[in-house]
Scaffold this active site. Sequence first.
Site, short mmCIF file in Angstrom:
data_model
loop_
_atom_site.label_atom_id
_atom_site.label_comp_id
_atom_site.label_asym_id
_atom_site.label_seq_id
_atom_site.Cartn_x
_atom_site.Cartn_y
_atom_site.Cartn_z
N ILE A 1 -30.73 -41.10 30.08
CA ILE A 1 -30.67 -40.83 28.65
C ILE A 1 -32.00 -41.25 28.05
O ILE A 1 -32.51 -42.33 28.33
CB ILE A 1 -29.51 -41.60 27.99
CG1 ILE A 1 -28.16 -41.12 28.53
CG2 ILE A 1 -29.55 -41.44 26.46
CD1 ILE A 1 -26.97 -41.90 27.99
N CYS A 2 -32.57 -40.37 27.23
CA CYS A 2 -33.79 -40.69 26.49
C CYS A 2 -34.92 -41.07 27.46
O CYS A 2 -35.14 -40.40 28.47
CB CYS A 2 -33.48 -41.79 25.48
SG CYS A 2 -34.76 -42.10 24.25
N SER A 3 -35.62 -42.16 27.18
CA SER A 3 -36.75 -42.57 28.02
C SER A 3 -36.31 -43.14 29.35
O SER A 3 -37.15 -43.50 30.18
CB SER A 3 -37.62 -43.59 27.28
OG SER A 3 -36.87 -44.73 26.93
#
Length: 317
Positions: free
Chosen positions: A102-104
């Site tokens: 998720i995300c970075s």
Amino acid sequence: MHTVAVLALDGVIAFDLSTPIEVFSRTRLPDGRPAYEVRVCAATEEVDAGAFVLRAPYGLDTLAAADTIIVPGCADPSLPVPPGILAALRDAAAHGTRIASICSGALVLAATGLLDGLRATTHWAAAALLASRHPRIEVDPDVLYVDNGQFLTSAGAAAGLDLCLYLIRRDHGSAVAADAARLSVMPLEREGGQAQFIVHAQPPAPSGAGLEPLLRWLEENAGRELTVDDIAGRAGMSARTLNRRFREQLGTTPLQWLHRARIRRAQYLLETTPHAVDRIAGQVGFSPTAFRDRFKRVVGTSPHAYRRAFRGAAERS
């Protein structure tokens, strides 16, 4: 039961961490049983989450026993990943464990080498860093998530919720995923990609509001046969400009947006009316065959199955 291990690293983004915990732990099968067991694990006794410190009840050995591993993002994606975490992720992958970021968190997963040669995404603000550090990865900053089978990546923040719902649909079907989406007050499939959230150095004219009247008109006229030229004429611009505006502001094309609007309308009619499926197809601007095909692609199930799941649920509630 399917075990989901959520990996908490120092600097973990609390939103990214909590999303899979909440979504998977609240998902129920049709008979009411929990669909997942969620375990939060970490490499250390305490994890610095910025505004608070957390104690994860499980260690990295949990990763080896998990069916799915979720890697949330970290506040500073440029920091190196501890070797023990990389080794644990590689070992889990070698045993066939599904791993999603998720995300970075994509930069953590990328550091293992598991994404080399694959397409991936991350938060648009971290996309350049991911591409520069890992040139063997095809970075797509415009989408909400990418599914490579065993390895999945998602964009920032709320896109983690899109990814979790997608995984539930993969595991247990559309009806279970739709119930999870409703519990999260979230559509099962969101419009567009993260292109609509990217900050441009020189944004196009503040026409984000300018498209609103056109979008309302499209929803009101969704049952009509409309071409791109028809829509462009209504908007008072060329078809080329119209397509560019839709891409910049909504992350999709005018016709794709219209088709999604038609499917949303069809879902409402399936839930609230006794009309035959073929009649609803005509009401939302499709031939019966095209409607069934488009509905299955967008919703993940047939109109009849959707009606059984959601009209029945509405009548029981």
